[in-house]
Scaffold this motif. Sequence first.
Motif, PDB file in Angstrom:
ATOM      1  N   LYS A  30       0.833  -1.206   0.000  1.00 47.71           N
ATOM      2  CA  LYS A  30       0.000   0.000   0.000  1.00 47.71           C
ATOM      3  C   LYS A  30       0.867   1.255   0.000  1.00 47.71           C
ATOM      4  N   ASP A  55      -5.087 -11.718  -2.471  1.00 51.79           N
ATOM      5  CA  ASP A  55      -5.894 -10.956  -3.425  1.00 51.79           C
ATOM      6  C   ASP A  55      -5.840  -9.472  -3.085  1.00 51.79           C
ATOM      7  N   SER A  56      -5.950  -9.167  -1.791  1.00 49.44           N
ATOM      8  CA  SER A  56      -5.893  -7.774  -1.353  1.00 49.44           C
ATOM      9  C   SER A  56      -4.528  -7.162  -1.642  1.00 49.44           C
ATOM     10  N   TYR A  58      -2.506  -8.061  -4.045  1.00 57.22           N
ATOM     11  CA  TYR A  58      -2.379  -7.853  -5.492  1.00 57.22           C
ATOM     12  C   TYR A  58      -3.111  -6.599  -5.948  1.00 57.22           C
ATOM     13  N   THR A  59      -4.324  -6.397  -5.454  1.00 57.77           N
ATOM     14  CA  THR A  59      -5.095  -5.227  -5.876  1.00 57.77           C
ATOM     15  C   THR A  59      -4.498  -3.929  -5.353  1.00 57.77           C
ATOM     16  N   ALA A  60      -3.611  -4.015  -4.367  1.00 56.86           N
ATOM     17  CA  ALA A  60      -2.949  -2.819  -3.843  1.00 56.86           C
ATOM     18  C   ALA A  60      -1.826  -2.337  -4.760  1.00 56.86           C
ATOM     19  N   MET A  63      -1.803  -0.136 -11.250  1.00 59.65           N
ATOM     20  CA  MET A  63      -2.259  -0.757 -12.492  1.00 59.65           C
ATOM     21  C   MET A  63      -1.091  -1.007 -13.436  1.00 59.65           C
ATOM     22  N   GLN A  66       0.447  -4.192 -12.311  1.00 58.44           N
ATOM     23  CA  GLN A  66      -0.439  -5.316 -12.601  1.00 58.44           C
ATOM     24  C   GLN A  66      -0.419  -5.685 -14.079  1.00 58.44           C
ATOM     25  N   ALA A  75      -1.909 -12.600 -11.503  1.00 54.80           N
ATOM     26  CA  ALA A  75      -3.371 -12.585 -11.492  1.00 54.80           C
ATOM     27  C   ALA A  75      -3.936 -13.947 -11.876  1.00 54.80           C
TER      28      ALA A  75
END
Length: 222
Positions: A30, A55-56, A58-60, A63, A66, A75
Amino acid sequence: MRELATAPVNFFSRFILSSKQRSSLLNYVKQHPDSYVGLWETVRQLNEGYAPILDSIYTAFSMSLQRTYVGKVMAQRLASSKSTAIGQVFPRLSLIDTNKNPVVIPARRKATYTLIDFWYARCTACLEEFPSLTVLFDRYQTKGFDIAGISIDKSVDIALWKSTIKKRELNWSQYLDVAGKVTLTQLSIGYFPSNFLLDEKGIIIKKNINPKELSEFLLKNL
């Protein structure tokens, strides 16, 4: 100690698997969403086993990170790893048996508990567990316990795989996932031996249970 199928990337050696330390990784990402160090540590953590917090994490990531090759692979691996989380029905796998016949497992089994054991013939850690598994199989196979071995040996090692089965007297069902095409991609398993203990409905109830823990579980439940 479990062995990697390929050499791991270990940037954060101080991290070991625990919810607290994965929370620390989440906080780090984060604060540093473009960190490749964090991304590779997340990959390493996933090699040890899926957990929803990944998952959390990865989404942090940003983009842009990612969308990198590693980010996209991550992913895909997260998605596949969810299918082998505790509480999920173990996925059906297309493999071959020792006679090169195509099979789909897990087949319908009458066993109360089935251990799906992933290994390969040159894995020292895998071989070290076989004596204990043999004792447990002989002791509990008539009481509702079964084992299904799945090897990721390459084509050039098929003869070694078969000779290992014979030499080690592995009397439970054995299957081959040539070069780990299913194991390493569909299931995202990177460490060996790896195993899944299933109940009679095929639901995963334990992951990477060692022989001592398995012995205690079977003694209590069978």
